[in-house]
Design a protein around this motif. Structure first.
Motif, short mmCIF file in Angstrom:
data_model
loop_
_atom_site.label_atom_id
_atom_site.label_comp_id
_atom_site.label_asym_id
_atom_site.label_seq_id
_atom_site.Cartn_x
_atom_site.Cartn_y
_atom_site.Cartn_z
N ILE A 39 0.86 -1.11 0.03
CA ILE A 39 0.01 0.06 0.07
C ILE A 39 0.86 1.17 -0.02
CG2 ILE A 39 -1.60 1.29 1.33
CD1 ILE A 39 -2.70 -1.45 2.20
N TYR A 40 0.57 2.11 -0.88
CA TYR A 40 1.45 3.35 -0.89
C TYR A 40 0.41 4.47 -0.65
CZ TYR A 40 4.40 0.86 -3.81
OH TYR A 40 5.45 -0.38 -4.51
N PRO A 41 0.24 4.92 0.79
CA PRO A 41 -0.71 6.07 1.23
C PRO A 41 -0.38 7.39 0.51
CG PRO A 41 0.03 4.46 3.16
CD PRO A 41 0.88 4.26 1.87
N ARG A 42 -1.06 8.20 0.03
CA ARG A 42 -0.85 9.36 -0.26
C ARG A 42 -0.94 10.50 0.66
NH1 ARG A 42 -2.84 11.23 -5.64
NH2 ARG A 42 -2.68 13.51 -5.87
N SER A 43 0.14 11.63 0.61
CA SER A 43 0.06 12.44 1.71
C SER A 43 -1.09 13.33 1.73
CB SER A 43 1.14 13.46 1.58
OG SER A 43 1.10 14.19 0.46
N VAL A 44 -1.46 13.77 2.93
CA VAL A 44 -3.04 14.61 2.88
C VAL A 44 -2.99 15.62 4.14
CG1 VAL A 44 -3.81 12.86 4.73
CG2 VAL A 44 -5.44 13.98 3.51
N GLN A 45 -3.75 16.76 3.88
CA GLN A 45 -3.65 17.58 4.59
C GLN A 45 -5.10 17.98 5.21
OE1 GLN A 45 -1.08 19.29 5.70
NE2 GLN A 45 0.28 18.27 4.21
N VAL A 132 1.55 5.72 15.17
CA VAL A 132 2.66 6.87 15.23
C VAL A 132 3.93 6.51 14.61
CG1 VAL A 132 4.12 8.01 16.99
CG2 VAL A 132 1.62 7.44 17.36
N TYR A 133 4.32 5.30 14.82
CA TYR A 133 5.86 4.78 14.15
C TYR A 133 5.42 4.96 12.49
CZ TYR A 133 8.38 5.07 18.54
OH TYR A 133 8.82 5.42 19.70
N SER A 134 4.51 4.09 12.24
CA SER A 134 4.35 4.05 10.59
C SER A 134 4.22 5.32 10.00
CB SER A 134 2.94 3.11 10.44
OG SER A 134 2.92 1.86 10.83
N GLU A 135 3.42 6.38 10.92
CA GLU A 135 3.34 7.68 10.36
C GLU A 135 4.92 8.31 10.00
OE1 GLU A 135 1.01 10.06 9.10
OE2 GLU A 135 -0.55 8.81 9.14
N ILE A 136 5.68 8.17 11.05
CA ILE A 136 6.98 8.70 11.15
C ILE A 136 7.91 8.18 9.88
CG2 ILE A 136 9.04 8.82 12.38
CD1 ILE A 136 7.43 9.01 14.99
N PHE A 137 7.96 6.67 9.88
CA PHE A 137 8.59 6.06 8.88
C PHE A 137 8.13 6.26 7.42
CE2 PHE A 137 10.50 4.17 12.20
CZ PHE A 137 11.23 2.96 11.92
N GLY A 224 8.06 -0.18 9.17
CA GLY A 224 8.79 0.06 7.99
C GLY A 224 8.20 -0.88 6.80
N PHE A 225 8.03 -2.00 7.28
CA PHE A 225 7.34 -3.11 6.34
C PHE A 225 6.15 -3.59 6.59
CE2 PHE A 225 12.05 -3.32 6.77
CZ PHE A 225 12.28 -3.36 5.45
N MET A 226 5.74 -4.13 8.05
CA MET A 226 4.46 -4.48 8.11
C MET A 226 3.36 -3.58 8.17
SD MET A 226 5.61 -7.74 10.77
CE MET A 226 4.13 -8.53 10.51
N ARG A 227 3.74 -2.67 8.81
CA ARG A 227 2.37 -1.48 8.97
C ARG A 227 1.14 -1.85 8.96
NH1 ARG A 227 5.07 2.50 4.12
NH2 ARG A 227 6.99 2.94 5.16
N GLU A 228 0.16 -1.85 7.91
CA GLU A 228 -0.96 -2.05 8.14
C GLU A 228 -1.65 -3.41 8.56
OE1 GLU A 228 -0.31 -3.36 4.21
OE2 GLU A 228 0.32 -1.61 5.14
N GLN A 229 -0.31 -4.52 8.24
CA GLN A 229 -0.65 -5.90 8.48
C GLN A 229 -0.63 -6.03 9.79
OE1 GLN A 229 1.49 -8.71 5.93
NE2 GLN A 229 2.50 -6.64 4.74
N VAL A 230 0.01 -5.31 10.79
CA VAL A 230 -0.06 -5.49 12.09
C VAL A 230 -1.33 -5.24 12.61
CG1 VAL A 230 0.71 -4.64 14.30
CG2 VAL A 230 2.57 -4.86 12.53
#
Length: 488
Positions: A39-45, A132-137, A224-230
Motif C-alpha cells: 500500500i502506498y498511502p498518499r500524503s493528506v492535509q 505513530v511509528y508508521s506515520e514517522i517512517f 517499515g514493512f508490516m505497517r497495516e498488516q499489524v
C-alpha cells in the motif's frame, strides 16, 4: 479364489462425448492464497491530519524526553528491576505497591472503553505506537522517495544507481531511528546516561544489548514493512471493537445517500442533471487510507478511524464547489435520522458513556487519594520459622521475627521500633534502625515475655514503627500485626 471370481467393481461416470470434448470442463487448480499488495498511502492535509501529527509530536516528546529528565540526583522515571524499585518523579514504589499498577491498568481499560464508545478507534488512529511509528517512517519515505506516484514508479523501475541510493539512504535513517527507539526503551530500565556511555564504549551488558536491538528490530520491521498488516492481522483490538460500538458511536462514515450514484463530471456540470451524486469517484479516499480500504463500501474492521479519507474528501468537495462532509465522523442513528451536528453530539453522551466516565473519574480520584495518603515507608513482619518459641536466660519466653523495612523516602530515615499487646512484652534487640534513602533492609528482632505473663497459645501483638528524619522530627508511624507464641 473368491477375489478372482468377484473382482472389485470400477465405477465409471458416463459422460456424453460432446461434453467430454469441451476443454473448459478440464479440472483446474485454483490457489486461494493472494500475495499481499503493498500500500502506498498518499500524503493528506486537513484537520484530522493535524490532530494526528499533534499526537505524534506529543507521544514522542514524552517517550524520548522522559528518561532524560532528572529529579534531584536521579532519573525522574526509572524502573529499576534489579533493585526492585520504581521511581516516578517524587514516588518510589516497591513490588508491594502492585495495587497502583492494577489501578493504572483499570484506568487504561476504562479509558479505552470510553474513547471507543464515543468515537470508535481513536486510540488506533491517533496514539497507538504502531500508527505513530508508521506515520514517522512513512514521512521519512516521502522525503527520500517522493509522494505516492513517485514511490510506485521507483519500486516498479529496474535497479539503478538512483534507486539504490534512495533505498539505502531511507533504510539507514529507518535503522538509526529504530536503534534510538530501542536505546530509549532500555533507558527506562537502566539509567540512560550510564547506558549511553556503555553503548559508545561497548561495555553494555548482554541483556541490555538484547533488548536494545530486539526493540529496534521490532520497530524497524513493524513500522517499515508490516505497517497495516499489524493492524489487520496481529492486533486483537480490530476483532472485538464491534462489541464496544453501538448506533450512537461516532465512526468515519460515507454519506451514500448524498454521494451515490458516483461518477466523474466537469466542475461546471450540474450533478442533478447528470443523475449523479456528490462523489466524483476520484478514489483519493482509497489512496490516502493507511490500510488500503474503500470507506465507500461501509465500515470495515480494517478501518483505524484516522479520518484521512474525510480530510481528502473535504479537499475535493472544496475544489468542485460542493458542501463538505461527504465523508465524516457520524453515527448510524445520525445518518438515518438526518440529525444536525448538535443533535448527534447530544446523543453521543448517552448513559453508557456517562457510566464509563463516572467509573474512570472514581478510579482516578481513588488512586490520587491513595498516593496522597501513602506512608513514606513499608514494613513486612515475618516470623522466624527456625525457632517458633524458646525459653532464654531469666526464664523468659522469646519469639524471633524478621522485619523488612523499606524506606520510600529519598533521604535517610531513622526507625524506632516498639511492641505491644501483652503485659510485660518488650524488645530484646536494638530499638533504632537507620536506613539510607530508597533502600530496603531486613532487621532481626527478638521479642521477650515473662514466663507466667500469658497462657499457652497464640496471642496477637502489634509492632509500632515510628519514622523520623535526620533532625529527629517525626515523619510517619506504622503499625503491623503479628502473633506471639507461648509454648505449653
Amino acid at each position: 479364489m473368491d477375489s478372482q471370481e468377484n473382482p472389485p467393481r470400477k465405477i465409471v461416470p458416463i459422460v456424453p462425448a460432446a461434453d467430454a470434448a469441451k476443454p473448459e470442463d478440464e479440472v483446474q487448480m485454483v490457489s486461494l492464497y493472494a500475495a499481499t499488495q503493498k500500500i502506498y498511502p498518499r500524503s493528506v492535509q486537513g484537520i484530522f491530519a493535524k490532530w494526528r501529527w499533534a499526537m505524534v509530536f506529543l507521544t514522542q516528546l514524552v517517550f524520548y524526553g522522559l528518561p532524560w529528565l532528572e529529579w534531584g540526583q536521579r532519573q525522574a522515571v526509572l524502573f529499576d528491576l534489579g533493585a526492585r524499585r520504581f521511581y516516578i518523579f517524587g514516588l518510589v514504589l516497591y513490588p508491594q505497591d502492585f495495587i497502583y499498577l492494577t489501578a493504572i491498568l483499570v484506568i487504561s481499560a476504562f479509558s479505552l472503553f470510553l474513547f471507543t464508545a464515543v468515537a470508535g478507534r481513536l486510540w488506533c488512529g491517533y496514539a497507538c505506537p504502531q500508527t505513530v511509528y508508521s506515520e514517522i517512517f512513512l514521512w521519512i519515505e516521502r522525503k527520500v522517495e517522493g509522494d505516492r506516484s513517485a514511490r510506485m514508479k521507483l519500486d516498479a523501475a529496474q535497479m539503478s544507481l538512483e534507486k539504490l541510493v534512495k533505498k539505502t539512504y531511507k533504510h539507514i535513517i529507518w535503522l538509526g531511528l529504530s536503534i534510538w527507539t530501542g536505546f530509549t526503551f532500555v533507558g527506562y530500565f537502566t539509567p540512560i546516561k550510564e547506558l549511553g556511555m556503555e553503548f559508545f564504549l561497548g561495555n553494555m551488558g548482554s541483556w541490555e544489548i538484547f533488548w536494545v536491538f530486539f526493540y529496534s528490530f521490532a520497530t524497524y520491521g513493524n513500522a517499515g514493512f508490516m505497517r497495516e498488516q499489524v493492524c489487520k492481522y496481529m492486533c486483537p483490538y480490530a476483532r472485538f471493537q464491534s462489541a464496544m460500538f453501538d448506533k450512537d458511536t461516532l465512526i468515519v462514515t460515507y454519506d451514500a445517500e448524498r454521494g451515490e450514484p458516483r461518477g466523474a463530471r466537469s466542475k461546471k456540470a450540474d450533478p442533478a442533471a447528470l443523475g449523479l451524486g456528490a462523489c466524483v469517484d476520484c478514489t483519493l479516499c482509497v489512496q490516502v487510507c493507511p490500510t488500503g480500504i474503500d470507506i465507500r463500501q461501509g465500515l470495515q474492521y480494517e478501518c483505524i478511524g484516522c479520518g484521512a479519507c474525510a480530510d481528502v474528501c473535504d479537499t475535493v468537495m472544496d475544489k468542485v464547489g460542493y458542501p463538505r462532509g461527504l465523508v465524516k465522523y457520524s453515527t448510524e442513528h445520525a445518518m438515518k435520522n438526518k440529525w444536525t451536528k448538535e443533535q448527534t453530539l447530544r446523543h453521543v453522551f448517552r448513559p453508557r458513556v456517562i457510566l464509563y466516565m463516572g467509573i474512570l473519574v472514581l478510579v482516578v480520584v481513588a488512586l490520587l487519594v491513595s498516593l496522597g495518603l501513602r506512608k513514606p515507608f513499608k514494613v513486612d513482619v515475618v516470623r522466624d520459622r527456625a525457632s517458633l518459641a524458646r525459653i532464654v536466660a531469666g526464664g523468659k519466653i522469646e519469639n524471633v521475627y524478621r522485619l523488612q523495612i523499606m524506606n520510600a523516602a529519598e533521604k535517610p530515615m531513622n526507625y524506632h521500633l516498639s511492641v505491644a499487646g501483652l503485659r510485660g512484652l518488650e524488645l530484646a534487640t536494638e530499638r533504632d534502625v537507620l536506613i539510607k534513602s530508597t533502600e530496603s533492609r531486613w532487621v532481626s528482632v527478638r521479642v521477650q515475655l515473662p514466663y507466667d505473663a500469658a497462657e499457652p497459645g497464640s496471642h496477637p501483638i502489634e509492632f509500632d514503627i515510628q519514622a523520623s528524619d535526620e533532625q529527629g522530627q517525626s515523619v510517619s508511624q506504622l503499625k503491623e500485626k503479628s502473633v506471639f507464641l507461648v509454648p505449653r
